[in-house]
Design a protein around this motif. Structure first.
Motif, short mmCIF file in Angstrom:
data_model
loop_
_atom_site.label_atom_id
_atom_site.label_comp_id
_atom_site.label_asym_id
_atom_site.label_seq_id
_atom_site.Cartn_x
_atom_site.Cartn_y
_atom_site.Cartn_z
N ALA A 240 72.75 -21.46 -49.57
CA ALA A 240 72.25 -22.34 -48.51
C ALA A 240 73.30 -22.59 -47.43
CB ALA A 240 71.78 -23.66 -49.11
N ILE A 241 74.51 -21.99 -47.56
CA ILE A 241 75.60 -22.33 -46.64
C ILE A 241 75.25 -22.03 -45.19
CG2 ILE A 241 76.81 -20.11 -47.03
CD1 ILE A 241 78.54 -23.47 -46.31
N MET A 242 74.52 -20.93 -44.95
CA MET A 242 74.21 -20.61 -43.56
C MET A 242 73.31 -21.68 -42.94
SD MET A 242 73.90 -16.46 -43.47
CE MET A 242 73.99 -16.34 -41.69
N LYS A 243 72.36 -22.15 -43.72
CA LYS A 243 71.48 -23.19 -43.21
C LYS A 243 72.25 -24.50 -43.00
CE LYS A 243 67.15 -21.29 -44.84
NZ LYS A 243 66.11 -21.22 -45.85
N VAL A 244 73.19 -24.82 -43.93
CA VAL A 244 73.97 -26.04 -43.80
C VAL A 244 74.88 -25.96 -42.56
CG1 VAL A 244 75.74 -27.46 -44.90
CG2 VAL A 244 73.85 -26.56 -46.26
N LEU A 245 75.47 -24.79 -42.32
CA LEU A 245 76.31 -24.64 -41.14
C LEU A 245 75.49 -24.80 -39.86
CD1 LEU A 245 78.59 -21.65 -42.24
CD2 LEU A 245 79.37 -23.98 -41.78
N TRP A 246 74.28 -24.26 -39.86
CA TRP A 246 73.41 -24.45 -38.69
C TRP A 246 73.13 -25.93 -38.46
CZ3 TRP A 246 72.69 -21.53 -34.77
CH2 TRP A 246 72.60 -20.14 -34.89
N LEU A 247 72.86 -26.63 -39.57
CA LEU A 247 72.58 -28.06 -39.48
C LEU A 247 73.78 -28.81 -38.93
CD1 LEU A 247 70.46 -30.30 -40.26
CD2 LEU A 247 71.71 -30.53 -42.40
N ALA A 248 74.98 -28.44 -39.44
CA ALA A 248 76.20 -29.11 -38.99
C ALA A 248 76.45 -28.83 -37.52
CB ALA A 248 77.39 -28.63 -39.83
N GLN A 249 76.17 -27.62 -37.09
CA GLN A 249 76.39 -27.29 -35.68
C GLN A 249 75.45 -28.09 -34.77
OE1 GLN A 249 77.89 -23.52 -34.50
NE2 GLN A 249 76.18 -23.15 -33.14
N GLU A 250 74.23 -28.29 -35.25
CA GLU A 250 73.29 -29.12 -34.50
C GLU A 250 73.80 -30.56 -34.41
OE1 GLU A 250 69.10 -29.27 -35.90
OE2 GLU A 250 69.29 -27.09 -35.76
N LYS A 251 74.38 -31.03 -35.50
CA LYS A 251 74.79 -32.43 -35.61
C LYS A 251 76.09 -32.69 -34.87
CE LYS A 251 76.05 -35.56 -39.47
NZ LYS A 251 75.09 -36.61 -39.79
N PHE A 252 77.08 -31.81 -35.05
CA PHE A 252 78.40 -32.07 -34.49
C PHE A 252 78.68 -31.28 -33.21
CE2 PHE A 252 78.81 -32.73 -39.13
CZ PHE A 252 79.17 -34.07 -39.13
N GLY A 253 77.81 -30.34 -32.86
CA GLY A 253 78.01 -29.57 -31.64
C GLY A 253 78.78 -28.30 -31.86
N TYR A 254 79.78 -28.32 -32.72
CA TYR A 254 80.52 -27.12 -33.06
C TYR A 254 81.16 -27.30 -34.43
CZ TYR A 254 84.95 -29.41 -31.72
OH TYR A 254 86.01 -30.24 -31.64
N LEU A 255 81.87 -26.28 -34.89
CA LEU A 255 82.35 -26.30 -36.27
C LEU A 255 83.88 -26.20 -36.34
CD1 LEU A 255 79.73 -23.78 -37.77
CD2 LEU A 255 79.63 -26.28 -37.86
N PRO A 256 84.58 -27.31 -36.13
CA PRO A 256 86.03 -27.29 -36.35
C PRO A 256 86.29 -27.22 -37.86
CG PRO A 256 85.32 -29.51 -35.79
CD PRO A 256 84.11 -28.64 -35.69
N PRO A 257 87.52 -26.90 -38.28
CA PRO A 257 87.79 -26.68 -39.70
C PRO A 257 87.32 -27.81 -40.61
CG PRO A 257 89.69 -26.04 -38.40
CD PRO A 257 88.70 -26.63 -37.44
N GLU A 258 87.47 -29.06 -40.16
CA GLU A 258 87.10 -30.16 -41.07
C GLU A 258 85.59 -30.20 -41.32
OE1 GLU A 258 88.48 -30.53 -38.14
OE2 GLU A 258 87.54 -32.11 -36.94
N VAL A 259 84.80 -29.77 -40.32
CA VAL A 259 83.35 -29.73 -40.51
C VAL A 259 82.98 -28.60 -41.47
CG1 VAL A 259 81.13 -29.35 -39.36
CG2 VAL A 259 82.86 -30.78 -38.26
#
Lengths: 225, 453
Positions: free
Chosen positions: A50-69
């Motif tokens: 499910a990691i790809m879906k979770v990363l998509w969700l995080a990108q929607e939420k935070f705007g981008y994916l820095p290491p801590e995200v």
């Protein structure tokens, strides 16, 4: 010394370990998001899938994916940071650094290239005063060069922030697009009609879309003659 | 050419062809319209008729001669027979909707205009191979189309066509949509499986093949979206009848995604084996800018381009295109006119592969970069004449099983063919070089083409 020496030029890499942008308090899922993630885990035999879906969700939420995200996403699925980071950095569409409000992915792959994809990219670069890969000073637009986006019949075309496709681009169309994006209006989904439907269905076969367009070839740009 | 099309065309009387994958029915993407026009009837018949065993479907697909429409063209029915006998392990179907082969844009039309035909094909394939779950892997850029499919899939679940005990039978199957995130390599079947498992999309060694050890080490078959959309049609018409449509070596309907310098580009449905000249001059109305034809790339970036003087009598099937060392690939011809700079074009092809290589194998990771650098140097007018042979030598060191997957072969094929078939253009750019180099003894006798003739 030729600028096309086989040896790659040494480029300055972005800081791989910047100070965290998001605090631990910010790095939490809401109940609704957790529910979604639980449902996704159910869809696969192993949670890691499910990691790809979770990363998509995080990108929607935070705007981008820095290491801590990315680390946070990994922990959600009991993955190590390196596993999650490996996935996030493998795919083009996960933003590893902050982007503009609108990311303009102009397709320049060869089907678009031979139909003027680079003319559109250069027009956009000039208009916004940035090079491909850069963000405008006001943080509004990031211009990017994209590989084939899978709409070669309507070349040249672009995608806006991993979402809507804009087809059959011309400089005039770019002008209108930038103006409406500045006003906060993102174009709606456009359905591309099939040429064979023109005769048999009178054009569009979907009654539930407002915007339709036909595949077409743009005339050759004047300076290319 | 007479009124009924070219008599020598393997596609036969294509002018009176009636579309099957995308029939002219308004709003066919909606479940109620789809079922009103016979949708899911084939699935119902198969599930309700006790005489139809799962193997019968596989045999029909085998008899139809259907080949994969994702680029490799492997016989679909044969692929299905690779699945082992059911045991206690779960079994998966990977539906390849990654569609990132440059020049290809036809699977998207199935997803948008006839998603239920694809779902029905998935379910029939699932029944034939005792599949528990199908994962539809769609490229991440297709956000809007994934949303459309998700909506329609939910409708299908609610109507009992997907899920537990489908249509009251003891057959159960789930369909899960999986969104990619922009990686060309994930269209390669073993890479797609890695990606589905939540890893970097690195292709795996074969063997073990997916049927033995696929997604989560379980038996898996990977089929393309369009390929599966053919399955309900085969079940309806019967395999033998279906095999009479189009070209003999790869029969059936095909979606032709026409792009480049033609008057009317777009996705057309016709039988396989259409003559390239019919497609360009008849179906698409000829060249758009009044220039002559220069080259055709018949099916996505990985297939070698064909020169205009070679296309006479060539048709869209592997047997015919094989005569000029090319393939049908994804059935999406890109048409180039005389104004096209083949050096810039080849440079852009190389750039694509350099950008998309996964980096696992050295010949591919390094080779694609070197190819791009050399081609860029020639394109910018700084090339040496011996660079042309250097490209060909590099190509020979990348393909032919030197890497885990066929990506390097896909990268090398078009570049090698472009350099050989349009060599005069490459030489012309090198001759204008500001760095003229005469014969270089260190590069061996093959490069003995003097730059300053």
């Amino acid at each position: 010394m030729s600028s096309f020496d086989i040896q790659r030029p040494i480029v300055e890499l972005p800081d791989q370990n910047p100070d965290p942008e998001f605090s631990d308090e910010e790095l939490v899922w809401t109940d609704a998001e957790e529910e979604k993630i639980e449902a996704w885990k159910e869809q696969y035999p192993e949670d890691q899938a499910a990691i790809m879906k979770v990363l998509w969700l995080a990108q929607e939420k935070f705007g981008y994916l820095p290491p801590e995200v990315i680390k946070f996403c990994g922990e959600t699925l009991d993955m190590s940071f390196s596993q999650a980071y490996g996935v996030a950095t493998f795919y083009h569409q996960y933003y590893k650094e902050e982007k503009g409000t609108y990311v303009l992915d102009v397709c320049t792959c060869f089907s678009c290239q031979v139909c003027g994809g680079y003319d559109i990219l250069h027009y956009l670069e000039e208009k916004l005063g940035v090079h491909a890969g850069e963000t405008t000073d006001d943080g509004m637009f990031t211009v990017q060069e994209a590989e084939c986006l899978g709409s070669c019949g309507s070349a040249p075309m672009m995608e806006i922030t991993n979402g809507v496709y804009v087809h059959n681009l011309t400089p005039e169309k770019i002008d209108d697009l930038i103006e409406s994006l500045r006003a906060g209006e993102v174009p709606s989904f456009t359905s591309m009609t099939l040429p064979q439907d023109e005769e048999e269905l009178g054009g569009n076969r979907r009654t539930d879309v407002e915007s339709t367009e036909a595949y077409q070839t743009q005339p050759r740009a004047e300076h290319m003659d | 050419m007479d009124a009924n099309g070219s008599p020598q065309s393997p596609a036969g009387d294509w002018r009176s062809y009636e579309r099957m994958l995308l029939p002219p029915i308004q709003d066919l993407h909606k479940l109620d319209v789809y079922t009103k026009h016979g949708g899911y009837d084939r699935l119902r018949r198969v599930l309700e008729d006790d005489d139809v065993a799962p193997d019968d479907i596989t045999n029909e697909v085998k008899a139809s001669g259907l080949t994969g429409r994702g680029g490799a063209g492997f016989p679909t029915g044969v692929k299905w027979t690779f699945m082992p006998e059911p045991d206690d392990r779960p079994r998966f179907l990977g539906v390849n909707g990654d569609e990132s082969e440059p020049g290809t844009f036809k699977d998207r039309q199935v997803m948008e205009y006839n998603p239920h035909l694809m779902f029905e094909g998935i379910l029939l394939a699932g029944y034939a191979m005792h599949i528990d779950t199908a994962y539809v892997y769609t490229r991440g850029e297709y956000t809007d189309w994934i949303a459309l499919m998700a909506e329609q899939l939910e409708n299908a679940y609610e109507a009992g066509y997907v899920g537990e005990n489908i249509l009251g039978s003891d057959f159960s199957m789930d369909i899960v949509l999986h969104k990619g995130a922009g990686a060309y390599i994930c269209g390669e079947e073993t890479s797609l499986m890695e990606s589905l498992e939540g890893k970097r999309g690195y292709p795996r060694y074969k063997p073990p093949f997916p049927a033995q050890k696929g997604i989560f080490s379980c038996p898996t078959t990977i089929n393309n979206v369009e390929t599966l959309a053919h399955v309900p049609l085969i079940v309806q018409e019967g395999g033998d009848a279906y095999s009479t449509i189009g070209a003999e070596d790869m029969p059936g309907a095909a979606l032709y995604g026409m792009s480049g310098h033609v008057k009317q580009p777009g996705v057309y449905e016709y039988p396989t084996g259409m003559l390239l000249s019919d497609l360009i001059y008849d179906v698409c109305g000829g060249m758009a800018r009044g220039e002559d034809l220069k080259a055709v790339v018949p099916g996505g970036s990985s297939v070698p381009p064909i020169r205009a003087d070679q296309i006479d009598g060539l048709s869209m099937n592997d047997e015919s295109l094989g005569e000029v060392g090319s393939r049908t690939g994804t059935f999406c011809p890109l048409v180039l006119d005389e104004e096209t700079d083949m050096v810039s074009f080849t440079r852009r092809v190389a750039h694509f592969y350099q950008d998309e290589t996964c980096g696992q194998c050295t010949p591919c990771r390094e080779g694609t970069g070197w190819l791009e650098n050399i081609l860029a140097r020639i394109d910018e007018g700084e090339g040496r004449m011996r660079d042309i042979d250097l490209i060909l030598e590099l190509c020979d060191n990348m393909d032919g099983g030197r890497t885990i997957c066929a990506f390097a072969d896909g990268a090398v094929g078009p570049i090698r063919a472009a350099v050989k078939r349009f060599r005069d253009e490459f030489e012309a750019k090198c001759e204008a070089s500001v760095y003229p180099v005469s014969t270089d003894v260190s590069a061996g006798p093959d490069s003995a083409v003097a730059a300053t003739e």
